[in-house]
Every structure is written in structure tokens, then in C-alpha cells.
Design an enzyme around this catalytic site. Structure first.
Site, short mmCIF file in Angstrom:
data_model
loop_
_atom_site.label_atom_id
_atom_site.label_comp_id
_atom_site.label_asym_id
_atom_site.label_seq_id
_atom_site.Cartn_x
_atom_site.Cartn_y
_atom_site.Cartn_z
N GLU A 1 -9.69 3.50 -0.24
CA GLU A 1 -9.64 3.88 1.18
C GLU A 1 -8.59 4.94 1.44
O GLU A 1 -8.77 5.79 2.32
CB GLU A 1 -9.41 2.65 2.06
CG GLU A 1 -8.07 1.96 1.82
CD GLU A 1 -7.86 0.73 2.70
OE1 GLU A 1 -8.77 0.38 3.47
OE2 GLU A 1 -6.78 0.12 2.60
N GLU B 1 0.82 -1.20 0.00
CA GLU B 1 0.00 0.00 0.00
C GLU B 1 0.86 1.26 0.00
O GLU B 1 0.82 2.08 0.92
CB GLU B 1 -0.96 -0.05 1.19
CG GLU B 1 -1.95 -1.20 1.04
CD GLU B 1 -2.88 -1.37 2.24
OE1 GLU B 1 -2.77 -0.58 3.19
OE2 GLU B 1 -3.69 -2.29 2.21
N HIS C 1 -17.72 -10.32 6.32
CA HIS C 1 -16.42 -9.69 6.52
C HIS C 1 -15.66 -10.41 7.62
O HIS C 1 -16.15 -10.56 8.73
CB HIS C 1 -16.59 -8.21 6.91
CG HIS C 1 -15.29 -7.48 7.01
ND1 HIS C 1 -14.96 -6.67 8.07
CD2 HIS C 1 -14.23 -7.46 6.18
CE1 HIS C 1 -13.75 -6.16 7.88
NE2 HIS C 1 -13.28 -6.63 6.74
N HIS C 2 -14.48 -10.88 7.28
CA HIS C 2 -13.58 -11.53 8.24
C HIS C 2 -12.28 -10.75 8.33
O HIS C 2 -11.32 -11.03 7.63
CB HIS C 2 -13.24 -12.96 7.81
CG HIS C 2 -14.37 -13.94 7.95
ND1 HIS C 2 -14.33 -15.19 7.37
CD2 HIS C 2 -15.54 -13.87 8.61
CE1 HIS C 2 -15.45 -15.84 7.66
NE2 HIS C 2 -16.20 -15.06 8.40
N GLU C 3 -12.27 -9.74 9.17
CA GLU C 3 -10.98 -9.11 9.46
C GLU C 3 -10.25 -10.02 10.44
O GLU C 3 -10.84 -10.44 11.45
CB GLU C 3 -11.17 -7.71 10.06
CG GLU C 3 -9.89 -7.04 10.53
CD GLU C 3 -8.84 -6.92 9.43
OE1 GLU C 3 -9.17 -6.45 8.32
OE2 GLU C 3 -7.68 -7.31 9.67
N ASN D 1 2.68 2.62 7.31
CA ASN D 1 1.62 1.63 7.14
C ASN D 1 1.46 0.83 8.43
O ASN D 1 2.37 0.78 9.25
CB ASN D 1 1.96 0.69 5.97
CG ASN D 1 0.75 -0.11 5.54
OD1 ASN D 1 0.47 -1.18 6.07
ND2 ASN D 1 -0.02 0.43 4.60
N HIS E 1 -8.13 -8.95 1.34
CA HIS E 1 -7.45 -7.66 1.51
C HIS E 1 -6.21 -7.84 2.38
O HIS E 1 -6.18 -8.68 3.26
CB HIS E 1 -8.40 -6.64 2.13
CG HIS E 1 -9.35 -6.07 1.12
ND1 HIS E 1 -9.52 -4.73 0.94
CD2 HIS E 1 -10.14 -6.67 0.19
CE1 HIS E 1 -10.40 -4.51 -0.03
NE2 HIS E 1 -10.80 -5.68 -0.50
N GLU E 2 -5.22 -7.01 2.09
CA GLU E 2 -3.91 -7.06 2.76
C GLU E 2 -3.24 -8.43 2.60
O GLU E 2 -2.31 -8.75 3.34
CB GLU E 2 -4.00 -6.68 4.24
CG GLU E 2 -4.44 -5.27 4.51
CD GLU E 2 -5.95 -5.17 4.66
OE1 GLU E 2 -6.60 -6.19 4.93
OE2 GLU E 2 -6.48 -4.05 4.49
N GLU F 1 -7.04 -6.96 -2.69
CA GLU F 1 -6.66 -5.56 -2.56
C GLU F 1 -5.21 -5.47 -3.05
O GLU F 1 -4.97 -5.29 -4.23
CB GLU F 1 -6.81 -5.11 -1.10
CG GLU F 1 -6.59 -3.61 -0.93
CD GLU F 1 -6.70 -3.21 0.54
OE1 GLU F 1 -7.26 -2.14 0.78
OE2 GLU F 1 -6.20 -3.94 1.42
#
Lengths: 717, 717
Positions: A521, A185, A426-428, A207, A496-497, A515
Site C-alpha cells: 500500500e 509502518e 473485511h473488518h476495519e 503515520n 493488519h495494523e 501486516e
């Protein structure tokens, strides 16, 4: 999938000169020998040679021009003789391959996979070990990989470093990100290769998790342009059970060398034979648009083994998301700090009143999605744990199944499905990979039970256990595990990430998004450069689609959150263009629904635009300056055009010759007003309709940081 | 569980002198102050003081003699002010506690938990952080721990090192193992503390995974004996979510200091408040037998929260095991090397003919178990993957559910259960903890499906992912996870190569066994010292029972495997004694059944001996020399006596005053013949019966490396 002219792998296709060479080499006892193959169209030439000391090398030319000068191949091993020198060539196989296959989703209805292949077997007489290097030369570039056959003297080994070189022919212009084991990112830096070292420090911005590793290390996909106009892209394909590759630049010789991501023990790969490295890819053309159209990375991945793919479908969605990203609402339900999941009774605590993922708000989104024909609603912050999820290296940070008290899982899913809408799970994970794996089966069963069919995963922050990196082999294997487990549950994944994509979606088409770059974002975290979207398709998107989450109409965040002075570096109509220029089977309309209701005329494009395509054309392209795509909707006669440009603005000239001859179309053009500007006047747009045919030529202004979008529907349909 | 005289935690029990002290200190503004509490019987005295610079210290005396001289307390933190200095005492709480509780299984019917407690609250004014040190003084020793309350200035922190000192009063005799992050499988060295440094190198013998860390680091439980006859044992209790403690010796001052096991990132503990450290324990007595009888470590663990413990039962078992350990048979079904589980069809490969876990052999063991009243049969090597399970750092090494073709899971379990016998599951993980966790649910469901109710786990080799250690916090959390998951499935766990036990079986009584020391298997790998079993109960067993796997009758391995010259360093009757001296609710008769059939007279003791007890007496004990126990069978009138001695042999004199007065008993004595010797004549034994009462005194020869066993059954029963 349709195969044409696919000879068996062992069939040679020697031409007379090669036969002669072979005969000579046979007489020389199969020692040093040079091999050469060309792309099907003859424009690319790949040479392989074992140089003095038994060093394998390769070289790539395009229309006679050097793309990769003679470069070394090999791997340095840990605690064992390296696979870099002392080789003799003991075998070679060549073949030609040509197939056309049908992706589950994609930029075109079918994809041609056409290459000539050379596989050389290299043996170290000293160690009695063998490895193979397999080259595939396509019309649009080269892929090659290391293969380690099963053999007595090479069963298990540890990679200290892969030593694959890419010796460039000059001090090219590069579109680069700082090499980093934990994040992609960063803003792309555009500079000469010789300038990388001087710019590195300023390029490494903050970051949540980052591990830059050198003053000249850069990431892939790396986009390059030579002074004489060659466009070159270096990346990798089929990254499975291996560490992710970076590129270390020797800025004296302009040679790039592979630099793998180390694990917690500092190792860069634990290999059991038989095994293959990922493919190392070099896409090359003298036309920028050819880079964008290349399917080389996808082609180097294996066909899917999924028998049933009916559950995998492109998704257009809205979501309870931008209000948290911009700081207007919160993911967390309370303002408590330092919580342990099992010791808080959320039914009894004081809510903070800012929790966005509440029943009322989610129903508004479901209603909006149903009204406007969206497939799904993403809801972040629905589950307990967000109070101190971030930056604490917390192991048991989420359980993935327990909602906050104001989010009724059963009722909301029932409500959504009654309106033909799905909620996206959503699974963060907060980077806590063991914790996620421990809960994975239960979490996926929970999804199946309530009818969720897609999950957005997140890996914000350092990997837990500490010492591991987002892109090391052990963690890459985690992403792969999640992907395969999800497939068992017929769940689509948007990671993501996670590690940058390498075309794996051919094999695992439930990987519908990633992502792995600065997405929208960041427009709330200080902003993306105005030229950001003129670069990403040449870099990040070479590996696979990105969940960029475009569609922000209210680009001035301070209008609804005075504490946030960040703004979106784009005009409103450029936000529309991104649905075409940023290919993805998963497209979000990312703004809050209230903002769409203020611009329903422009919103019509987002409603109309397809998310799956039968055909794709690049009408104009220059990395860092502008990109204009035209795409034909899957199974329909309609086309959609999108154009994005940099901070300078420009006049785009396109012709619509891609349209069916003789047919009449109605084009709706969503374009910047003449006084539009991404910073000063982002919401100034005009919408006009006109009749067009394949003979139409259009001249269209793009404002600074602007762009335009066109829907072209067959007249009368 | 029965509580008696349990005052609420905040009830002080100040004596006049303390009150005076308190008053004085109150006047001094709660700065430096000294605290003192005594054990319930008054023989132990614990002092706490905050010394100059705000350094917390403690001191322990037994009958006026120094056990631990004034020693520092505290922790060094990473990236934050340490919790070592700058403290002021801001609060204290004292209480007295006395309860008697009933273990699910154990050495006695009930256990008394009786202590006086001091909890001092320490505050660093500079950092506004608080920690508490809680001391519990029992009649048999001291336990203390650090407590980190939930507080704004101390939410998450990382331990760089715990700095708990144990300043010893002299150059004691020590029974020690080299400190190591990955193995406890060393021979105990008996030496003065001052000799540790010189002996360390030779003490570090080879192991499948080992990480010694210093020239004077030793393991716990550490057994010490002072020159004036004090027996001291240092260990820890309730090791949960923390790193395992070693002890670093300063051999100039004879001070031991805690040394925690680092994780892959080099961290020694990631803590979220509220949290407690494990208890640091010092057991002390002037009688060696009191050390063996101490229940201090168990008492410092929390009572179990399991509501139903009916599924937890002591187990006496035989197993298909010793033939593989000795090299007569193999775990693996083939002689292939370098296999990948998913790419081998074991139905089609060539068996090696030496695979021990085959249907026929297992049925022989089931028949034998049923015939002789054993509860279970352990079978190792039943599942695919043993071809290259070891030392390869292989991630996907076992799947825990796929049997080799010659092991019929369904039929063998049906057969066993028809004879009232269970098969014990075996889960060797090869240290690949993520792989085990990925398969855990499925593996336990598989066990439930086929009726397995106990699992032996194994962690041979380095932990995968590399960089982690067998005893670091992250891996300790893995063992805990397995234990709790097993409980959900009503499965008992016997963990090998896992972290040493710290009394957790009080809280998790399904932890019925652990290895965590050199077990009988080492008799096949070169042998254990002849005094090994005279030491283990003073060291390893202080933390909990050990699956030592005694009962080897054919001590000369070369008689059935000529390639193995190792022999068991024990006489045959000492092997019987171990069922009494090595307490465990899980006892194996480890020899091959053919060897038992050759000595059914001696085997009768193994059949008769209990595995659960109502009472335990130590009749004689001196670490390194001899131990004689008498234990009363659970719910019965019968007693069992076992005696083990070192390589010198001795004459044991015991009286049977522990028997009920007035009752008549028949004793069967299994003893070494006069010419028996652990090396030269190990199988020479005599069995005699005699009538005994509580007035009987016995004199019994123990041969060098020998011992004896006695069953004492009430006459006429």
C-alpha cells in the site's frame, strides 16, 4: 507431530565437568555459580551467572565469537522490590529436546525443534520470591524467557520495565525501524548502531497513529551484521498476555535493553502467577541465509491445541482494494461527512458514484478469480461507516454486519460460492477495540451464515479508548481474543495494523496473515525503498508471514489516477518474485484485474505459484542487497524461484542442485529486460523457457529494483 | 402518556416587554441581549445574557431571591478554540410545555412535566461554530443543557473541561460528599461551604477504589440550604455518552463550577455532533419537602422507547447476602488464593465450609420468600472466581455462568419458580468492564435459559483497564451498554458501584435500582451516621431510586459474628420506616431470615408495605434532621407512613388529611419504645393498632436514630 529422543523435562544430561562444578557449588551453599550449555551442534555457547549483588546475567557465543556479551537479566516492578538484584541460584534443570513436527502450513513439510535447555531457579532471600530463567540453545540461536511460578509472595505484580540486556560486541550494521508504541509502518533504516541517534528524526515519518518514545529506541525483529560477518537477529516469540518489546540502545556501550509498551495507566504488564514472559530470541549465523531459514521463533511457540485444522487452508486471492488504495475509487458509498451509523438511512442518501465495493465490480472480481483459479476475493468498503471512519477517535464506527445498498451480501456470496470462490470478509475497526469486541460474536455469526471463512482485520488510527497503544498488553489481549473467537467460528484471520507476529501461528494456525510493516500500500503513499523487499524477510518476516499484497503490474499509478504521482518501486518481474521471497500462506494478486488482463503471460506465474511448501532453500542472500529463494510446492514436484535485489541491480548466479537428481524439468523464467529499471522502465520483462536439471547453473540479470521469478515444473507433468 | 397543551416547539410566547426587547435587539443587530423567562407559576425567573467578550451567562431567582447569581456558561476544548467566549446570540426559541405521563413504576401514578423553555443559539463568528443553550424552567427548578448541532466547523471535539458555573448567593449550609472519580460511598458531611476545605481531609475515608481530586471538589446531587431558608439541590439529568459532573467550589466567591471525570487519557469527553450535554439541574424551594417531591430530574429525561414494559415489575426480595457482608459466611467456596478460572477444577478442591450460596441455604431463603410473599431471592457468591476477585486488577476475574459445585443453577431455579419466586442473578465484575462485556451475551442468555429476570451488577475496585474511572464517559457508556443489552433480554438491572443515577429510569425503566452511595452494607463496615437516612433522600435519591437494602432487625452484628464489632446505627422500627422514606421499586429485606423469625410481628410491616405507589406526600422534612413520608399503594386504598430522624430523636406530629375523606382506616403503628436508642437499645419497639380517618392527628416519638412506620389499611378490606 513426531517426537524423537525426548527425555522427560527433569532428566539432567550433565557432562563430567558440570558435575564437578555442581559438587563444588553444593559445597559453597548454592551461592554464586556459573552455568554453561551448548547448542546441539556445539557451535553456540550460553553462559549464565549470578554476579555480585545477586544480579543474573547471560552471555552467548557462536563459534567462539561474542554474540551477546555478559548482559543483565531482570524486571523492575511497580510498588514492590524489583526482580533484578539480590538473587541466589537455588536450582537448575537441564534437558535436551529433539522433535520434528508438521506445521498446518509453512515453508517446509516438517520442522525440527532441537535444543539444549537450561532452567535456573533464582530466589531473593530477602523477599522470599522466586523466578526462573529458561534458556533454549538451538543450532541457530538462543531463546530465553522469565518464568514466574505460583508462590505465596508473588501472586500479582505490575511490571514497571523489563530490564533484559543484549550487550552487543561492536558497532554493528543495523536494519532498524524507529521504536514506536503504535506503528511498524516505517521505512527500514540501514546504518551503524552509532548512527541511530542522528538518523532517528528523519526516520520517524508520518503515520495515522504513532508514538515514538526515544532517540535510540528501535523495534524488533532487529537485524544486525557485525563487522566480522556475523548475522544476528533479535526478536521475541510467543507474545501472549504481555506487552510487546522494543529495544532501547545505549549507543556508548552498544547495549540494547528491553523497553515494553505501556498501557493507558503507564503500566507495562499486569502479571498473575504462574506466568511466563514471551521468549527473547537471538538468531545467529555467519551465513545470512541461515537467518532466513531459522524456525527458532516458531519452535519456541507451543504446539497447536486445535483438534481439527481441516478448515485452515492457504489462500491465493484477488480483491477490490488497490483501486481504493490508489485513490481511484472509494471505500465510502457517499461523500457525507460526520455520520452516526444509526441515524443515516443509506437507502435514501445520494451515492458518490465512486464506491468500489459494488455488486457489479465484485462480480467482475469473482469471475476473474474463478477463471484463473484463485481461492478468494477480498472486498473492502462493503459495510456502512466509511464516511468518517478515520482519525476521529469514534467509538461506534462500524457495526460489521450492515452492507452499503449496492453490496448484496447474500447474492454475492451465493454467486462466489457457485464458482468455488470465497469472499474474504473485511473488518476495519478504526482502532476502536471495544466496539469491535461488542460486535464480534454477531459479526462472526454473520460470516458463518453467509459462508465467509476468512477475515482481514484492520486497526488504522489511535486505539480507542485513547491512552492505549497498539502493542500494549491490554490491546495484545484483544488481538488474541479475536483470534481465539475466530477459531471457535472456524475463521482464518489476517490482522493488519496489529502487533507484529511472534510465531503464534504455530499455536493458532488460523492466524494466516499479518501486516505489521510497510506493505505494498505504501507504494501508493510515496513508495517503498527499492531495497525494501531485500530486508523484510530478515526483519518483519522472522515473526511470521506478512500479507504484503504483491503483484502490482501497472506500477505507475498516475496512468489510472492522475492525482497520484506515487509509483511502485519495483519492476514487474520483481513483483512476481515476491510470491516466493515473501513467504505467506495468504498471497494476494493485488493489482486491478484490468492490469492483469494486459499481461496474461506474466500473470501466468501468479496463477502457477504455490502458497504452501514442502521445502525451502535460500540460494543467495544479503540483507539490504538481494535474496533468492527456491521453494518446492506442497505435495508436488515443482519448484519456484524468486529473486529480489536493491536499487543497484545485480547478476544472480544460482545452481539448481536442489532439484531431484536425474529428473527433467522445464523452467519458465520471468525476468527483467536488460533495460528494465524500477523507476524508468519497470514493465520491461522477458519470459523464456528452458529445460533444466539438478546440474543446471543459471546466471540471471536483476535490474535496479528488479528481480526474477522461475517456475520449474517436472517435464511431462 | 397524556399530553396537554403542548404547543409546537417553535411557538413563541413572548410577553409585551420581551417583544419590545426583541425589537430593540433586532435593531442592534442581534448583538448583546438579555432574555428572561419564568416558571409556569411565575415564582422562578431565569435570565440569560451574553456579556462583554461574548461570554454567555445565566441567573436564577426564586420569589425574587437569588438562587444562582449571574454565572458563566461554556466549555473548554482540547486543541481547539474553546466554547466560552466570543459568542453572539443569533437566535432564540421559546415554548411552553405541559404533559402528564405515567411512569412504569414510581412514587406517583402520573407525573406532570410542565415548564417554559428558552433555547438560545450562540455563534462564534471567529470560528463559525454554533452551540445552543436550552433552559427549562419548572415550578420546582431549572434544567439547562448545551446542545451542539451538526455543523461543518464542529463535527468532533474533545472536552478539556466544562465551565458551567453556579454562583451561590451565600455561604450556604451544604450536605456534601468529597468529589471523587471512583466512589460515592462517603459519609455525608454537613457544614457551611466555607468549611468544606477544612473538612475535606477527614471526609475522604478509605474505599476499594477512590480518586478524590481537590480540596473543595464535591459530588452531586449537592443539597444546600441558605441562611434565609432556601433549599437548593444541584445535580444533572440524562447522563448519557458524557462524563459525570462534579462541582468544584471557589470558597472565596461561593461559586461552584462543573468538573468532569477524566478518562484514561485525561480527556473529559469525546463528542460527535449532533450531541447534547446532560441537563444541569437546580431544584429550589423554600419548603424542604418540595425538593423531595420534585420530578424535575425525571422530567428532563426522554420518555421510554420500550414498547413492551410488561416484564418490568417492582421487586421485594430477600437474599443470601448479609451473612457475607457481616463476615459470618463467605462468597468464595474455598480458601485458595491466587486462582486462574480455567486452571481450577472446583469439583476436586477442598471447600471452606463457609460458602453461603449453597443449595441448602438458598432453599431456606426460597422457602421463606414463598411463605411471606416475597418476589425474589438474591444470591451472591454463586459463581466461581470469588477466591481472589478483589483488588488484584484481574482481567478475567469471573465468567458469570459457572456455578460453584454446591450451587445447582437448574434445580434451584426450578425450585424457586415452582414456588412463584425468582432468583436474582448477581454479576460482580470487580470493575473489569471489558471482561464483563465479553461475557455479557452469554451471561444474559444463561439468565434467560434458567428464568432469571433481574441482575444485580457490581463494580467493586478500580476499573480495569486501569486509568479509567467509574464515572468517565467510556465507563458510563459501559453501564449504558449493559442496560440496553439487558433490555434486549428483558432483564431488569440493579447497578452497584456504578455511576450515580440521573433519572435515566424514565427512558430505561429496567434500571430498577442503583447503589451509588453508602448503603446498609456500611453498617457492617463501621456504621453509617445516625442521620444518614435523613439526608439521602435530599441528595442521592434525587437522581433515582437506591437499593439501600434496609430491614436489619439484629442490629448488633457481634451477636452472630463476634469478630465484627460494627452495629447498625438505627433502631429496629426505623429500619421499617426506610421502606417508605427510601423510595425504590426494588426493596430488600436484608437481614438473615432467622432474625425475621424472631420478630415476626415487626416483620409484618415489611410483608405489607408496597413497593409501587399511586401517590406520595411529604409530611415533615428537614435535611439532616428528619423526614416523614406518606405513600399510597399502587392500585389500592392503603397508605404507608415512614419517619426517620437523626441521633437526637424527636417528636413527630402529623395529620392524616391525605386519607380519603369519610373513609375509615385501621392504622398499625410500629414505633420505638420510649427507651429505645439506635446504639443502646435498638430493638425496643411497640406495635399498636388504632382506627383513623382523614381527620386524625398523630403525635409519635422517634427515638435517637429511630423512626416509625405505619400501615393504614381501609377498614374491612
Amino acid at each position: 507431530m513426531k517426537h524423537r529422543a525426548t527425555p522427560p523435562p527433569t532428566t539432567p544430561f550433565f557432562r563430567p565437568k558440570q558435575l564437578l562444578t555442581l559438587l563444588c557449588l553444593a559445597l559453597l551453599g548454592l551461592q554464586a555459580r556459573a552455568e554453561e550449555i551448548k547448542s546441539p551442534n556445539g557451535q553456540l555457547t550460553l553462559n549464565f551467572d549470578v554476579q555480585q549483588g545477586g544480579v543474573p546475567t547471560y552471555r552467548l557465543r557462536y563459534k567462539g565469537r561474542e554474540v551477546i556479551k555478559t548482559s543483565k537479566l531482570g524486571l523492575e516492578l511497580k510498588g514492590s522490590t524489583s526482580l533484578q538484584t539480590g538473587f541466589t541460584q537455588t536450582d537448575k534443570q537441564t534437558r535436551s529436546f529433539d522433535e520434528t513436527w508438521t506445521p498446518v502450513w509453512g515453508e517446509s513439510k516438517t520442522i525440527r525443534n532441537h535444543y539444549n535447555e537450561l532452567a535456573v531457579t533464582l530466589t531473593q532471600p530477602e523477599t522470599q520470591r522466586t523466578m526462573r530463567v529458561r534458556f533454549r540453545v538451538f543450532d541457530d540461536g538462543l531463546g530465553f524467557r522469565y518464568e514466574f511460578p505460583r508462590q505465596p509472595k508473588l501472586d500479582y505484580f505490575t511490571i514497571k520495565e523489563e530490564r533484559t540486556q543484549f550487550a552487543l560486541a561492536g558497532d554493528h550494521k543495523a536494519f532498524w525501524l524507529p521504536g514506536d508504541y503504535d506503528t511498524q509502518e516505517y521505512s527500514t533504516v540501514t546504518s551503524k548502531l552509532s548512527e541511530v541517534r542522528g538518523l532517528m528524526k528523519s526516520a520517524v515519518t508520518g503515520n495515522a497513529s504513532q508514538t515514538p518514545f526515544s532517540a535510540t529506541g528501535v523495534q524488533t525483529p532487529l537485524m544486525l551484521k557485525s563487522q566480522d560477518g556475523l548475522y544476528i537477529n533479535i526478536h521475541e516469540a510467543a507474545l501472549i498476555d504481555y506487552s510487546c518489546m522494543h529495544l532501547e540502545l545505549d549507543d556508548k556501550t552498544m547495549t540494547l535493553e528491553s523497553h515494553l509498551t505501556p498501557d493507558a495507566a503507564g503500566d507495562k504488564g499486569l502479571i498473575q502467577t504462574p506466568a511466563n514472559s514471551p521468549w527473547r530470541t537471538v538468531i545467529v549465523s555467519d551465513k545470512a541465509g541461515d537467518i532466513l531459514l531459522s524456525k527458532l521463533v516458531l519452535n519456541l511457540n507451543e504446539p497447536t491445541k486445535f483438534k481439527d485444522v481441516s478448515w485452515i487452508k492457504p489462500v491465493k486471492y484477488v480483491g477490490v482494494w488497490w483501486e481504493m488504495i490508489t485513490g481511484k475509487g472509494t471505500w465510502s458509498y457517499t461523500n457525507m461527512e460526520n455520520i452516526k451509523l444509526d441515524s443515516v438511512d443509506f437507502q435514501k442518501v445520494t451515492p458518490n458514484g465512486t464506491h468500489a465495493a459494488n455488486n457489479q465490480r465484485v462480480k467482475q472480481y469473482i469471475d476473474f478469480a474463478a477463471q484463473h483459479g484463485f481461492d478468494a476475493v477480498l472486498v473492502e468498503g462493503w459495510n456502512i461507516g466509511w464516511e468518517d471512519w478515520f482519525g476521529k477517535h469514534k467509538d461506534y464506527v462500524f457495526d460489521f454486519v450492515t452492507p452499503y445498498p449496492d453490496f448484496n451480501v447474500q447474492e454475492l456470496n451465493r454467486y462466489a460460492q457457485s464458482k468455488n470462490v470465497r469472499i474474504i470478509m473485511h473488518h476495519e475497526t478504526s482502532g476502536s477495540v471495544r466496539n469491535y469486541e461488542r460486535h464480534l460474536d454477531t459479526a462472526f455469526q454473520f460470516m458463518n451464515k453467509y459462508g465467509y471463512n476468512a477475515v482481514k482485520t484492520g486497526y488504522v488510527g489511535d486505539i480507542v479508548p485513547l491512552g492505549h497503544h497498539h502493542y500494549d498488553q491490554w490491546v495484545n489481549n484483544h488481538y488474541q481474543y479475536v483470534l481465539e473467537k475466530a477459531a471457535e467460528h472456524k475463521i482464518m484471520v489476517n490482522g493488519h495494523e496489529a502487533v507484529r507476529p511472534t510465531g503464534l501461528a504455530r499455536t493458532f494456525p488460523n492466524l494466516i496473515g499479518n501486516e505489521a510493516a510497510r506493505g505494498t500500500e505504501y507504494e501508493s503513499f510515496g513508495g517503498n525503498n527499492a531495497d525494501h523487499t531485500t530486508i523484510l524477510p530478515f526483519t518483519r518476516l522472522i515473526g511470521g508471514p506478512m500479507d504484503y499484497t504483491p503483484g502490482i503490474f501497472q506500477t505507475r499509478i498516475s496512468t489510472f489516477n492522475p492525482k497520484n504521482n506515487s509509483f511502485v518501486h519495483s519492476t514487474l518481474t520483481r513483483q512476481l518474485a515476491l510470491y516466493v521471497t515473501m513467504y505467506s500462506p495468504l498471497q494476494m494478486a493485488a493489482d486491478m484485474i484490468e492490469h492483469y488482463n494486459q499481461h496474461l503471460d506474466a500473470f501466468q506465474f501468479i496463477k502457477d505459484v504455490a502458497v504452501d511448501w514442502d521445502d525451502t532453500k535460500v540460494l543467495e542472500a544479503e540483507p539490504g542487497d538481494y535474496i533468492t529463494y527456491a521453494r518446492k510446492a506442497k505435495g508436488k514436484s515443482s519448484w519456484f524461484v524468486g529473486s529480489t535485489c536493491d536499487e543497484n541491480g545485480r547478476t544472480s548466479k544460482i545452481d539448481l542442485s536442489f532439484l531431484d537428481r536425474g529428473k527433467k524439468y522445464v523452467a519458465t523464467i520471468y525476468a527483467d529486460s536488460p533495460d528494465a529499471h524500477y523507476e524508468k522502465n519497470p514493465q520491461a520483462y522477458q519470459i523464456r523457457k528452458l529445460n533444466v536439471t539438478s546440474k543446471t547453473k543459471l546466471t540471471q540479470l536483476c535490474a535496479p529494483g528488479g528481480g526474477y521469478a522461475i517456475s520449474i515444473l517436472e517435464a511431462g507433468k
